[in-house]
Design an enzyme around this catalytic site. Sequence first.
Site, PDB file in Angstrom:
ATOM      1  N   GLU A  36     -18.347  11.433  22.040  1.00  0.00           N
ATOM      2  CA  GLU A  36     -16.958  11.817  21.781  1.00  0.00           C
ATOM      3  C   GLU A  36     -16.664  12.020  20.285  1.00  0.00           C
ATOM      4  O   GLU A  36     -15.755  12.768  19.930  1.00  0.00           O
ATOM      5  CB  GLU A  36     -16.068  10.685  22.329  1.00  0.00           C
ATOM      6  N   HIS A  87     -12.862  -3.888   4.304  1.00  0.00           N
ATOM      7  CA  HIS A  87     -11.404  -4.024   4.329  1.00  0.00           C
ATOM      8  C   HIS A  87     -10.797  -3.426   5.614  1.00  0.00           C
ATOM      9  O   HIS A  87     -10.122  -4.121   6.353  1.00  0.00           O
ATOM     10  CB  HIS A  87     -10.810  -3.368   3.071  1.00  0.00           C
ATOM     11  N   GLU A 121       0.833  -1.211   0.000  1.00  0.00           N
ATOM     12  CA  GLU A 121       0.000   0.000   0.000  1.00  0.00           C
ATOM     13  C   GLU A 121       0.867   1.261   0.000  1.00  0.00           C
ATOM     14  O   GLU A 121       0.406   2.337   0.371  1.00  0.00           O
ATOM     15  CB  GLU A 121      -0.930   0.024   1.223  1.00  0.00           C
ATOM     16  N   HIS A 144      -2.788   2.113   8.605  1.00  0.00           N
ATOM     17  CA  HIS A 144      -3.882   1.349   7.996  1.00  0.00           C
ATOM     18  C   HIS A 144      -4.011   0.034   8.748  1.00  0.00           C
ATOM     19  O   HIS A 144      -3.023  -0.672   8.934  1.00  0.00           O
ATOM     20  CB  HIS A 144      -3.600   1.080   6.516  1.00  0.00           C
ATOM     21  N   HIS A 160      -6.973  -3.405   9.891  1.00  0.00           N
ATOM     22  CA  HIS A 160      -8.228  -4.089   9.585  1.00  0.00           C
ATOM     23  C   HIS A 160      -9.086  -4.144  10.853  1.00  0.00           C
ATOM     24  O   HIS A 160      -9.306  -5.214  11.427  1.00  0.00           O
ATOM     25  CB  HIS A 160      -7.936  -5.491   9.033  1.00  0.00           C
TER      26      HIS A 160
HETATM   27  O1  2HA Z   1      -0.553  -4.798   4.248  1.00  0.00           O
HETATM   28  O2  2HA Z   1      -3.440  -4.528   4.731  1.00  0.00           O
HETATM   29  O3  2HA Z   1      -4.269  -3.553   2.450  1.00  0.00           O
HETATM   30  C1  2HA Z   1      -1.590  -5.642   3.866  1.00  0.00           C
HETATM   31  C2  2HA Z   1      -2.826  -4.875   3.756  1.00  0.00           C
HETATM   32  C3  2HA Z   1      -3.277  -4.510   2.412  1.00  0.00           C
HETATM   33 ZN    ZN Z   2      -5.402  -3.772   4.347  1.00  0.00          ZN
END
Ligand code: 2HA
Ligand code: ZN
Length: 278
Positions: A175, A216, A122, A145, A147
């Site tokens: 909040e 995602h 990414e 980033h 999940h």
């Molecule tokens: O790094 O999360 O979006 C792996 C991921 C791809």
């Molecule tokens: Zn990801």
Amino acid sequence: MSRAKVYEDFGKSVFIEEMLEAARLMSERGWAERNAGNMSCIIPGSDAARYFDPDQVKRAFKLDLNIKELSGMFFLITATGSYFRKLKIDPAKGLGVVRVSLDGNRLELLWGFENGAAPTSEMRMHFMGHIVRLKKDPNHKVILHTHATNTIVMSINGALDEKAFTRALWRMHSECVVVFPEGVGLVPWMVPGTQEISAATAQKLEDFRLIIWPLHGIIGTGSSIDEAMGLIETVEKTAEIYIKSMGLTELPQFLTDKQVLDTAARFDLKPKQGILEL
Ligand code: 2HA
Ligand code: ZN
């Protein structure tokens, strides 16, 4: 006779310490299955000068996008395929420090990515995102980033577009409007790691520090890991409240739009217009 400059050990720096801590938290919360998630952090030039010999470039990574806006800047970034839960075992494998070349077409490796590792899949989103956020906020430094589970569950409700998603968060936890008065951005589902998702995300980062990737995960940005993580945590906790409250049979009680606005006013904040229905 000039004496060779002695550089400090970057492996023992606060940059590594904070990133390992973020990876640990995400992993323990179940947001980082396998190699899920990626992080990047700007290392200011004054700090970089303490840790890295600018002439000792170990390898270079050719980019398929030009990031001249970031030329000469240093980034700590996670490796593709790295497992957050294992990052602390060998940080110099799962993390690397790269400098953007003067022409903006290459990343020059100064530390880490041992055993042939390379930057996250990414990375386009990270670099395009940094360019946008730096224009909005000169103190900007971090993109995370992850999940985040409940956020993904909440995104399964396709009726929640960007405004409805923000409204639901603001109305369920007092909040939220204080932490992200600008709301959350949301891009349509797209294939991970592509130019398409990177460009769409960067465009949203013009207006938001938080972006939902439906089905995602989530992106959080800020001037520090604490700030980016704090944004993500606030959304994720509220998404958990959203999911848990879905099973309630009594009439739901949400904050009214007036209550949301009163809360924002208490902190001298102006929530993004056009989201509430008041
Ligand atoms: O790094 O999360 O979006 C792996 C991921 C791809
Ligand atoms: Zn990801």
